[in-house]
Design an enzyme around this catalytic site. Structure first.
Site, PDB file in Angstrom:
ATOM      1  N   ALA A 296       0.764  -1.232   0.007  1.00 42.85           N
ATOM      2  CA  ALA A 296      -0.020   0.059   0.096  1.00 42.85           C
ATOM      3  C   ALA A 296       0.950   1.282   0.249  1.00 42.85           C
ATOM      4  O   ALA A 296       0.255   2.372  -0.347  1.00 42.85           O
ATOM      5  CB  ALA A 296      -0.897  -0.172   1.239  1.00 42.85           C
ATOM      6  N   GLU A 300       4.633   3.354  -6.639  1.00 46.01           N
ATOM      7  CA  GLU A 300       5.034   2.763  -7.869  1.00 46.01           C
ATOM      8  C   GLU A 300       4.197   3.591  -8.888  1.00 46.01           C
ATOM      9  O   GLU A 300       4.625   3.568 -10.080  1.00 46.01           O
ATOM     10  CB  GLU A 300       4.954   1.143  -8.093  1.00 46.01           C
ATOM     11  CG  GLU A 300       3.463   0.867  -8.273  1.00 46.01           C
ATOM     12  CD  GLU A 300       2.394   1.021  -7.183  1.00 46.01           C
ATOM     13  OE1 GLU A 300       2.716   1.465  -6.092  1.00 46.01           O
ATOM     14  OE2 GLU A 300       1.067   0.733  -7.366  1.00 46.01           O
ATOM     15  N   ASP A 342       4.867  36.225 -34.461  1.00 44.74           N
ATOM     16  CA  ASP A 342       4.820  36.933 -36.029  1.00 44.74           C
ATOM     17  C   ASP A 342       3.630  37.748 -35.919  1.00 44.74           C
ATOM     18  O   ASP A 342       2.835  37.678 -34.865  1.00 44.74           O
ATOM     19  CB  ASP A 342       4.626  36.014 -37.001  1.00 44.74           C
ATOM     20  CG  ASP A 342       5.646  34.956 -37.276  1.00 44.74           C
ATOM     21  OD1 ASP A 342       6.714  35.310 -36.953  1.00 44.74           O
ATOM     22  OD2 ASP A 342       5.472  33.804 -37.879  1.00 44.74           O
ATOM     23  N   ASP A 610       7.019  30.306 -39.552  1.00 40.64           N
ATOM     24  CA  ASP A 610       6.751  29.380 -40.527  1.00 40.64           C
ATOM     25  C   ASP A 610       7.615  29.216 -41.738  1.00 40.64           C
ATOM     26  O   ASP A 610       7.617  27.964 -42.259  1.00 40.64           O
ATOM     27  CB  ASP A 610       5.610  30.247 -41.031  1.00 40.64           C
ATOM     28  CG  ASP A 610       5.291  31.715 -41.124  1.00 40.64           C
ATOM     29  OD1 ASP A 610       6.747  32.029 -41.258  1.00 40.64           O
ATOM     30  OD2 ASP A 610       4.757  32.343 -41.459  1.00 40.64           O
ATOM     31  N   ASP A 614      13.267  30.170 -40.224  1.00 44.40           N
ATOM     32  CA  ASP A 614      12.846  30.315 -39.027  1.00 44.40           C
ATOM     33  C   ASP A 614      13.280  29.070 -38.087  1.00 44.40           C
ATOM     34  O   ASP A 614      13.369  29.047 -36.772  1.00 44.40           O
ATOM     35  CB  ASP A 614      11.337  30.303 -38.729  1.00 44.40           C
ATOM     36  CG  ASP A 614      10.924  31.704 -39.316  1.00 44.40           C
ATOM     37  OD1 ASP A 614      11.767  32.882 -38.791  1.00 44.40           O
ATOM     38  OD2 ASP A 614       9.792  31.880 -39.619  1.00 44.40           O
ATOM     39  N   ASP A 708      -5.392   4.418  -4.982  1.00 41.04           N
ATOM     40  CA  ASP A 708      -4.751   4.379  -6.036  1.00 41.04           C
ATOM     41  C   ASP A 708      -5.756   5.132  -7.139  1.00 41.04           C
ATOM     42  O   ASP A 708      -5.290   5.747  -8.077  1.00 41.04           O
ATOM     43  CB  ASP A 708      -4.347   2.909  -6.644  1.00 41.04           C
ATOM     44  CG  ASP A 708      -3.098   2.717  -6.730  1.00 41.04           C
ATOM     45  OD1 ASP A 708      -2.382   3.667  -6.060  1.00 41.04           O
ATOM     46  OD2 ASP A 708      -2.592   1.947  -7.397  1.00 41.04           O
TER      47      ASP A 708
HETATM   48  P1  ATP Z   1       4.786  38.755 -40.430  1.00 40.65           P
HETATM   49  O1  ATP Z   1       5.607  38.768 -39.225  1.00 40.65           O
HETATM   50  O2  ATP Z   1       4.074  39.653 -40.239  1.00 40.65           O
HETATM   51  O3  ATP Z   1       4.162  37.433 -40.773  1.00 40.65           O
HETATM   52  P2  ATP Z   1       6.817  38.336 -42.223  1.00 40.65           P
HETATM   53  O4  ATP Z   1       8.059  38.465 -41.127  1.00 40.65           O
HETATM   54  O5  ATP Z   1       6.497  37.202 -42.433  1.00 40.65           O
HETATM   55  O6  ATP Z   1       5.652  39.335 -41.496  1.00 40.65           O
HETATM   56  P3  ATP Z   1       7.905  38.852 -44.647  1.00 40.65           P
HETATM   57  O7  ATP Z   1       6.624  37.994 -45.060  1.00 40.65           O
HETATM   58  O8  ATP Z   1       9.137  38.586 -44.457  1.00 40.65           O
HETATM   59  O9  ATP Z   1       7.285  39.363 -43.352  1.00 40.65           O
HETATM   60  O10 ATP Z   1       7.331  40.394 -45.373  1.00 40.65           O
HETATM   61  C1  ATP Z   1       8.294  41.214 -45.218  1.00 40.65           C
HETATM   62  C2  ATP Z   1       8.017  42.343 -46.408  1.00 40.65           C
HETATM   63  O11 ATP Z   1       8.133  41.931 -47.552  1.00 40.65           O
HETATM   64  C3  ATP Z   1       6.309  42.578 -46.321  1.00 40.65           C
HETATM   65  O12 ATP Z   1       6.165  43.876 -45.664  1.00 40.65           O
HETATM   66  C4  ATP Z   1       6.141  42.949 -47.689  1.00 40.65           C
HETATM   67  O13 ATP Z   1       6.604  44.323 -47.931  1.00 40.65           O
HETATM   68  C5  ATP Z   1       7.129  42.004 -48.602  1.00 40.65           C
HETATM   69  N1  ATP Z   1       6.669  40.929 -49.098  1.00 40.65           N
HETATM   70  C6  ATP Z   1       5.706  40.055 -48.508  1.00 40.65           C
HETATM   71  N2  ATP Z   1       5.486  38.962 -49.211  1.00 40.65           N
HETATM   72  C7  ATP Z   1       5.664  39.133 -50.369  1.00 40.65           C
HETATM   73  C8  ATP Z   1       5.572  38.464 -51.543  1.00 40.65           C
HETATM   74  N3  ATP Z   1       5.010  37.500 -51.605  1.00 40.65           N
HETATM   75  N4  ATP Z   1       6.197  39.338 -52.579  1.00 40.65           N
HETATM   76  C9  ATP Z   1       6.973  40.293 -52.573  1.00 40.65           C
HETATM   77  N5  ATP Z   1       7.048  41.186 -51.500  1.00 40.65           N
HETATM   78  C10 ATP Z   1       6.474  40.472 -50.302  1.00 40.65           C
END
Ligand code: ATP
Length: 873
Positions: A296, A300, A342, A610, A614, A708
């Site tokens: 008892a 465990e 983000d 994403d 990153d 238990d």
């Molecule tokens: P968040 O934190 O808002 O998600 P992020 O860090 O993902 O932003 P980015 O996607 O790197 O930001 O975008 C940075 C900048 O690049 C934007 O402000 C925009 O001006 C430009 N940008 C984003 N996506 C595109 C794209 N597909 N084509 C061209 N320019 C882009």
């Protein structure tokens, strides 16, 4: 190990060197239409021959093996030994009860473990990698495991190659093949090649190999080999057994329960020995008492409780959109002090809408560039920003497909978060047309001309400033701003530097992305819970500030940009991160530096991400959080948790769950140990007074069964206490069994002991028979340990406020325990079996009274506000 029979037709072996044949020959050989993919029927057949596409084997133990394993445990052996002794010494019924208890305990343990295991399996399935496959003419996401030779797959930057495949089309495709070849520079891939048979692996530019990662561009390919038939499968030595690593808490609990075993064993020897020596109790009886006591009190169950709570907690999180990949994360969640998030998609909806054109007169030109420099396909999902541009173009009456296919695309330099722009080059009647879009600073720095005023003019310093000012105004309104530019150039080399220079600026586009409605409340909740939130975005500082203000991110005052960060040495950065909450125009490398600075400041950080880049920041964080909707495979793999809905508010939900879980774990373990302390003391003290042990061995065994059950099942579903998210995060340095918990265990144990001993000794000293006194002790124990369980459901909140009946498992257990007491005292045959006597009214009053008084004071204490008891640990 599965052996794959990779090929579909007999002479296909001849084609093993898939790179040495043109793409159409490969698809023909694999019997697949490259425009429609395999049918589901074909795929199912091939899956049956080729086996699942994985290089791991899962362990699956059959039920009877589990049962045996359970029965082999030393503790159960102890019990079996006791049962055998009982049978030998003539108490056959006792022996039967003991065997029934063994089966119940083992059964409950197996049930608990299988619940935990099923939860873990369900979690693993949720976190299973997927890939985009063309089947029956439709693109769909499919579990990588289900991939078969002949499948047509689509890959883009950030995705992991799920099987060996021959390329059919490729646009600026580059792949990091270091997992296979050790070569760290990404390799360019092309579809329209046929290579000599002797080409070494690293130079097969028309092939993709399992385990490598697409770093840029897009492509389509046909799967030629899966699982063990892949190049990676060939070099993987043996099946990797998947056994999740144990969490720090699991390890700590195992160590603790190992050391407590010796304490329990020691006491189980001392108590009967003293009773025999001091009290003159019969030896046989005392041997049985010792064995029952050992059974008892040996703790465990502790490691099992922990595993179960973590696994079921993980499962519960998954239903709230937070998919935990490592059980460790469930444990860490409750200790998080900073969330670095983000902006786009987490704080905002990621539902972009084009809202402004500058200059307004350039709308059509801007939209045309927006369509040509664009990866999204109309109607389907793609980058939300690019989809928004397509929608705006369609709304303005443009035929997107016609615009796109008017001229052939030569090359594309995809967007990346370091350059913050992207470029596409088309061939137009012998010359090249270049279009670029991106962050205004990036584009304006590469533009030498502008056509803002209907004619092309040189872009001087003053005009540049004016344009940046214009972009800043749009950003200050919370818009994401793009600059668009173009140029024509003579045919020639298609190098990026050549394309992305000397551009002619056409104008700016502003896109709105509204904040998620749940975010402001979630941010406020985080703040109340002592958790700081930071925004780390690649966007414009003014857009970042505007969104921060809109959602109520505190400290919205100061915004630091990536270039300002670059100027700060590490020790200065450590101070800055204490104050600044919004970081804009950052790169993934900046994010990593910020995580490290926060760590250096002693924070425990959850970081979202994403992109492919990153991954280092996600891995460095205490909890890396990847986006389930928009994240790349690489980010998901590096993360500890995936947000199925990409929502910031879900992180807070997960932290809350993590905290509840940890508290419930502490409650379960506290109760579990408190009743053991109570039991040991209740037997030890009478023995020291030369009074017989207050429980018959069989009673001790039945008591253990109920103890238990409560600890291992009922506390897990306890609802949180009201102030849970108004308390600071737990300090992970603090041991699980901290001072406060030891106090709770001792208080609970002592109270139960006091109640039981009072009732027992009063009855004994008034000259009643031993059976009678033992029955009073047994009844007091049962009622007292139900009260104690109820009391220990909350630590700070009075039970009445918390909800007296809010835990249905405890209710059920308490009812069962009380019914059991009634049974073994009121029903004569049951009395005979459990060795109890009939009780009189005063006996009942004594038992109930002492059980109540000894535990009730602890409940009263919760009503008295004691600020210093507000433990922060
Ligand atoms: P968040 O934190 O808002 O998600 P992020 O860090 O993902 O932003 P980015 O996607 O790197 O930001 O975008 C940075 C900048 O690049 C934007 O402000 C925009 O001006 C430009 N940008 C984003 N996506 C595109 C794209 N597909 N084509 C061209 N320019 C882009």
């Amino acid at each position: 190990m599965e052996t794959t029979q990779p090929l579909v037709s007999d002479d296909a072996q001849a084609l093993e060197a898939w790179y040495a044949f043109p793409a159409p020959a490969v698809t023909q050989q694999l019997d697949v239409n490259p425009e429609r993919g395999l049918s589901e029927g074909q795929a199912a057949q091939r899956l049956a021959t080729a086996g699942p596409n994985r290089l791991e084997e899962e362990e699956d133990e059959p039920f009877w093996e589990e049962l045996l394993e359970e029965l082999r445990e030393p503790l159960i052996l102890l019990l079996v030994g006791t049962g055998v002794l009982y049978a030998l010494w003539g108490e056959l019924f006792d022996a039967l009860v003991i065997f029934a208890v063994i089966l119940t305990v083992a059964g409950v343990e197996i049930l608990n473990e299988s619940r935990a295991r099923r939860a873990i399996a369900a979690l693993r399935e949720l976190a299973e990698p997927t890939t985009t496959v063309l089947r029956d003419g439709e693109l769909r996401e499919l579990a990588v495991e289900k991939l078969v030779p002949g499948d047509i797959i689509r890959l883009e930057a950030g995705r992991r190659v799920p099987a060996d495949a021959r390329l059919l089309t490729a646009a600026s495709l580059a792949v990091d093949e270091s997992p296979l070849t050790g070569e760290s520079v990404p390799v360019d891939k092309l579809a329209d090649l046929t290579l000599p048979r002797a080409t070494p692996l690293a130079e097969r530019h028309n092939m993709l190999y399992t385990g490598t990662v697409v770093t840029r561009g897009r492509g389509r390919a046909v799967v030629v080999a899966t699982a063990w038939a892949t190049e990676l499968g060939q070099i993987a030595e043996a099946a990797r057994r998947v056994k999740p690593p144990r969490t720090p808490l699991q390890v700590a609990m195992e160590q603790l329960s190992h050391s407590l075993v010796w304490v329990a064993l020691g006491l189980s020897v001392i108590v009967p020995l003293l009773a025999w020596l001091l009290g003159g109790q019969p030896l046989r009886q005392m041997i049985l008492t010792g064995l029952s006591l050992a059974f008892a009190t040996i703790p465990e169950e502790m490691p099992i409780i922990i595993t179960m709570v973590l696994a079921l907690g993980g499962y519960r999180l998954s239903r709230r959109h937070a998919i935990v990949k490592q059980l460790r994360a469930v444990e860490t969640l409750g200790a998080i002090t900073v969330i670095a998030t983000d902006k786009t998609g987490t704080l905002t909806e990621n539902q972009m809408e084009v809202s402004t054109f500058y200059p307004a007169s350039a709308r059509d030109r801007l939209l045309e560039i927006g369509v040509l420099v664009n990866n999204a396909s109309p109607g389907s999902v793609g980058d939300p920003l690019e989809s928004a541009l397509l929608r705006a173009a369609e709304a303005a009456g443009m035929d997107v497909n016609q615009v796109r296919h008017a001229f052939p695309l030569q090359v594309e330099f995809p967007f990346d978060s370091d350059r913050k722009m992207m470029t596409a080059v088309y061939e137009r009647e012998g010359t090249l047309w270049v279009g670029s879009k991106g962050a205004p600073e990036a584009i304006i720095a590469r533009a030498h001309h502008s056509c803002l005023k209907d004619s092309v003019q040189t872009l001087g310093e003053a005009e540049r400033q004016a344009l940046l000012e214009q972009a800043a105004q749009l950003a200050a309104a919370g818009l994401r701003v793009l600059a668009l530019a173009e140029k024509c150039m003579p045919a020639g080399p298609l190098a990026r530097e050549r394309a992305e220079s000397n551009l002619t600026l056409v104008g700016l586009v502003g896109l709105a992305d509204p904040p998620r409605p749940a975010v402001p409340a979630a941010l406020a909740e985080a703040q109340a819970a002592g958790i700081r939130s930071l925004m780390i975005t690649g966007d414009h500082p003014l857009t970042a500030a505007a969104i921060a203000r809109a959602v109520g991110l505190n400290g919205a005052g100061r915004v630091l940009t990536g270039s300002e960060l670059a100027d700060l040495p590490d020790d200065a950065l450590r101070d800055v991160v204490k104050e600044v909450s919004v970081y804009a125009r950052t790169t993934p490398a900046d994010k990593l530096r910020l995580v490290r600075a926060l760590h250096a400041d002693g924070q425990r950080v959850a970081v979202t991400g994403d992109g492919v880049n990153d991954a280092p920041a996600l891995a460095a964080a205490d909890i890396g959080v990847a986006m389930g909707e928009t994240g790349t495979d690489v980010a998901r793999e590096a993360a500890d948790m995936v947000l199925a809905d990409d929502n910031y508010a879900t992180i807070i939900t997960a932290i809350e769950e993590g905290r509840v879980l940890f508290e419930n774990l502490q409650k379960a373990v506290a109760y579990y140990l408190a009743v053991k302390v109570g039991l040991v003391l209740s037997t030890l003290i009478p023995v020291l007074l030369a009074v017989p042990v207050p429980f018959a061995p069989i009673q001790i065994i039945l008591m253990e069964l109920f103890m238990d059950l409560a600890a291992s099942a009922a506390f897990i579903i306890e609802p949180s206490e009201g102030d849970l998210m108004r308390r600071p995060p737990r300090d992970p340095q603090q041991p699980f069994l901290d001072r406060a918990m030891v106090t709770r265990i001792m208080t609970g144990g002592l109270s139960l002991f006091a109640g039981v001993s009072l009732a027992y000794l009063v009855t004994w000293y008034t000259g009643r028979e031993l059976v009678h006194a033992q029955t009073v002790a047994f009844v007091t124990w049962f009622i007292g340990h139900v009260f104690l369980a109820m009391n220990m459901r909350t630590e700070r909140e009075p039970l009445l406020r918390h909800g007296l009946l809010s835990n249905r498992l405890i209710n059920f257990w308490a009812a069962a325990a009380l019914a059991f007491v009634a049974l073994v005292t009121l029903v004569p045959p049951a009395r005979a079996l459990v060795k109890t006597a009939a009780l009189s009214g005063p006996d009942w009053a004594l038992a109930i009274g002492s059980a109540l008084v000894s535990t009730f004071w602890m409940e009263v204490r919760k009503w008295i506000p004691v600020p210093w008891r507000n433990r922060t640990g």
